[in-house]
Design a protein around this motif. Structure first.
Motif, PDB file in Angstrom:
ATOM      1  N   ASP A 132       0.854  -1.133   0.070  1.00 15.69           N
ATOM      2  CA  ASP A 132      -0.138  -0.055   0.006  1.00 15.69           C
ATOM      3  C   ASP A 132       0.891   1.240  -0.132  1.00 15.69           C
ATOM      4  N   LEU A 133       0.831   1.936  -0.912  1.00 16.14           N
ATOM      5  CA  LEU A 133       1.690   3.239  -1.054  1.00 16.14           C
ATOM      6  C   LEU A 133       0.883   4.266  -1.744  1.00 16.14           C
ATOM      7  N   ALA A 158       6.139  -1.901   3.962  1.00 19.17           N
ATOM      8  CA  ALA A 158       6.701  -0.983   3.085  1.00 19.17           C
ATOM      9  C   ALA A 158       7.845  -0.385   3.033  1.00 19.17           C
ATOM     10  N   ALA A 159       8.434   0.298   4.523  1.00 13.94           N
ATOM     11  CA  ALA A 159       9.505   1.027   4.861  1.00 13.94           C
ATOM     12  C   ALA A 159      10.504  -0.023   4.773  1.00 13.94           C
ATOM     13  N   ALA A 160      10.396  -1.237   5.269  1.00 16.67           N
ATOM     14  CA  ALA A 160      11.546  -2.413   5.517  1.00 16.67           C
ATOM     15  C   ALA A 160      11.752  -2.562   4.126  1.00 16.67           C
ATOM     16  N   ILE A 161      10.895  -2.817   2.932  1.00 19.46           N
ATOM     17  CA  ILE A 161      11.197  -2.984   1.814  1.00 19.46           C
ATOM     18  C   ILE A 161      12.220  -2.147   1.047  1.00 19.46           C
ATOM     19  N   ALA A 162      11.402  -0.899   1.394  1.00 22.10           N
ATOM     20  CA  ALA A 162      12.287   0.376   0.791  1.00 22.10           C
ATOM     21  C   ALA A 162      13.763   0.292   1.098  1.00 22.10           C
ATOM     22  N   PHE A 199      16.100   5.532   0.900  1.00 25.11           N
ATOM     23  CA  PHE A 199      15.988   6.074   2.371  1.00 25.11           C
ATOM     24  C   PHE A 199      14.863   6.858   2.755  1.00 25.11           C
ATOM     25  N   VAL A 200      14.988   8.239   2.015  1.00 31.17           N
ATOM     26  CA  VAL A 200      13.905   9.092   2.440  1.00 31.17           C
ATOM     27  C   VAL A 200      12.535   8.596   2.125  1.00 31.17           C
ATOM     28  N   LEU A 201      12.379   7.657   1.315  1.00 27.21           N
ATOM     29  CA  LEU A 201      10.898   7.029   0.954  1.00 27.21           C
ATOM     30  C   LEU A 201      10.591   6.100   2.189  1.00 27.21           C
ATOM     31  N   SER A 202      11.673   5.343   2.539  1.00 28.88           N
ATOM     32  CA  SER A 202      11.549   4.602   4.006  1.00 28.88           C
ATOM     33  C   SER A 202      10.812   5.382   5.005  1.00 28.88           C
ATOM     34  N   ARG A 203      11.257   6.477   5.211  1.00 28.58           N
ATOM     35  CA  ARG A 203      11.007   7.416   6.458  1.00 28.58           C
ATOM     36  C   ARG A 203       9.532   7.866   6.100  1.00 28.58           C
ATOM     37  N   VAL A 204       8.972   8.221   4.811  1.00 26.81           N
ATOM     38  CA  VAL A 204       7.718   8.578   4.229  1.00 26.81           C
ATOM     39  C   VAL A 204       6.786   7.508   4.549  1.00 26.81           C
ATOM     40  N   LEU A 205       7.248   6.313   4.432  1.00 26.15           N
ATOM     41  CA  LEU A 205       6.224   4.991   4.227  1.00 26.15           C
ATOM     42  C   LEU A 205       5.985   4.957   5.506  1.00 26.15           C
ATOM     43  N   ASN A 206       7.060   5.085   6.621  1.00 31.19           N
ATOM     44  CA  ASN A 206       6.921   4.721   8.078  1.00 31.19           C
ATOM     45  C   ASN A 206       5.587   5.755   8.627  1.00 31.19           C
ATOM     46  N   ARG A 207       5.593   6.964   8.302  1.00 28.74           N
ATOM     47  CA  ARG A 207       4.494   7.755   8.289  1.00 28.74           C
ATOM     48  C   ARG A 207       3.304   7.632   7.848  1.00 28.74           C
ATOM     49  N   TYR A 208       3.209   7.305   6.611  1.00 32.45           N
ATOM     50  CA  TYR A 208       1.801   6.831   5.762  1.00 32.45           C
ATOM     51  C   TYR A 208       1.292   5.829   6.447  1.00 32.45           C
ATOM     52  N   ALA A 209       2.237   4.905   7.029  1.00 33.36           N
ATOM     53  CA  ALA A 209       1.444   3.588   7.768  1.00 33.36           C
ATOM     54  C   ALA A 209       0.983   3.939   9.340  1.00 33.36           C
ATOM     55  N   GLY A 263       3.328   5.155  11.712  1.00 28.05           N
ATOM     56  CA  GLY A 263       4.582   4.965  12.379  1.00 28.05           C
ATOM     57  C   GLY A 263       5.425   6.225  12.313  1.00 28.05           C
ATOM     58  N   GLN A 264       6.482   5.619  13.018  1.00 29.12           N
ATOM     59  CA  GLN A 264       7.824   6.560  13.022  1.00 29.12           C
ATOM     60  C   GLN A 264       9.069   5.840  12.550  1.00 29.12           C
ATOM     61  N   ASP A 265      10.122   6.600  12.350  1.00 25.48           N
ATOM     62  CA  ASP A 265      11.398   5.953  12.079  1.00 25.48           C
ATOM     63  C   ASP A 265      11.611   5.071  13.432  1.00 25.48           C
ATOM     64  N   VAL A 266      12.322   3.819  13.144  1.00 25.57           N
ATOM     65  CA  VAL A 266      12.948   3.033  14.097  1.00 25.57           C
ATOM     66  C   VAL A 266      14.397   3.544  14.425  1.00 25.57           C
ATOM     67  N   LEU A 267      14.501   4.362  15.539  1.00 29.74           N
ATOM     68  CA  LEU A 267      15.623   4.743  16.019  1.00 29.74           C
ATOM     69  C   LEU A 267      16.791   3.877  16.434  1.00 29.74           C
ATOM     70  N   TRP A 268      18.081   3.984  16.412  1.00 27.54           N
ATOM     71  CA  TRP A 268      19.009   3.341  16.772  1.00 27.54           C
ATOM     72  C   TRP A 268      19.158   3.695  18.339  1.00 27.54           C
ATOM     73  N   GLN A 269      19.216   2.769  19.078  1.00 32.09           N
ATOM     74  CA  GLN A 269      19.534   3.183  20.506  1.00 32.09           C
ATOM     75  C   GLN A 269      21.049   2.674  20.865  1.00 32.09           C
ATOM     76  N   LYS A 270      21.691   3.957  20.792  1.00 31.95           N
ATOM     77  CA  LYS A 270      23.193   3.660  21.115  1.00 31.95           C
ATOM     78  C   LYS A 270      23.492   3.307  22.514  1.00 31.95           C
ATOM     79  N   GLU A 271      22.718   3.707  23.472  1.00 32.34           N
ATOM     80  CA  GLU A 271      22.927   3.210  24.585  1.00 32.34           C
ATOM     81  C   GLU A 271      22.253   1.922  25.344  1.00 32.34           C
ATOM     82  N   ARG A 272      21.764   1.111  24.332  1.00 33.66           N
ATOM     83  CA  ARG A 272      20.938  -0.100  24.597  1.00 33.66           C
ATOM     84  C   ARG A 272      21.765  -1.102  25.214  1.00 33.66           C
ATOM     85  N   VAL A 273      23.185  -1.308  24.670  1.00 38.19           N
ATOM     86  CA  VAL A 273      23.937  -2.149  25.213  1.00 38.19           C
ATOM     87  C   VAL A 273      24.783  -2.037  26.438  1.00 38.19           C
TER      88      VAL A 273
END
Length: 183
Positions: free
Chosen positions: A53-54, A117-121, A160-170, A172-182
């Motif tokens: 769905d796009l 869709a964002a993951a496929i992009a 890359f930009v389309l993946s961000r747009v597609l997350n919002r279209y669905a 959602g938001q960007d999936v952020l890298w959590q640098k402090e996670r480990v």
């Protein structure tokens, strides 16, 4: 063209060579053939993205990009021939500007994911980067126009930009890298 494609199994490649558009034969593992294959794979991955769905405008733009990629494959297939132009690179620049306009600035790295869709992009983006590297390798070994390399560089940014747009279209938001996670 119909007669040319009427026989798919020609057996001419059984010895590990393939024919280029100028009639010459090269090894199937030649740099040019790798680049052609990577561009073909990207085109196929964009075809998978088009099953999602796009937004309609994005769908039409991606179909146009598929045609460009087919042309790019043709340019790679015929040494010395040019099909990709500065106008096509400029079109991608315009699309980048259009889709970036409403996105928030990035403050962190993002992970490939979110909506399907964002993951496929993102998969398309990584295949595009590989195809770009293959085209750079061809350009180091033989004469190649600049536009194909530039086109692929812009296209990977656009994906890359389309993946961000597609997350919002669905929704959602960007999936952020959590640098402090480990830590």
């Amino acid at each position: 063209m119909g007669n040319r494609l009427s026989k798919i199994a020609t057996r001419t490649g059984d010895a590990g060579t393939t024919g280029l558009g100028d009639g010459s034969r090269v090894d199937k593992d030649a740099l040019r053939v790798h680049a052609m294959g990577d561009v073909d794979e990207l085109n196929s991955q964009i075809g998978v993205l088009l099953c999602e769905d796009l937004p309609q405008a994005m769908r039409e733009e991606l179909i146009s990009i598929q045609h460009d990629l087919f042309d790019l494959g043709g340019e790679l297939c015929i040494p010395g021939f040019q099909l990709i132009t500065d106008a096509q690179v400029s079109r991608l620049d315009s699309l980048l500007e259009k889709y970036n306009a409403d996105l928030p600035p990035l403050k962190d790295f993002i992970l490939p994911g979110g909506s399907r869709a964002a993951a496929i992009a993102h998969v398309c983006r990584t295949v595009c980067r590989r195809a770009e590297r293959a085209i750079v390798s061809v350009g180091k070994a033989e004469a190649l126009n600049d536009a194909p390399r530039q086109y692929m560089n812009r296209l990977s940014d656009l994906l890359f930009v389309l993946s961000r747009v597609l997350n919002r279209y669905a929704g959602g938001q960007d999936v952020l890298w959590q640098k402090e996670r480990v830590r």
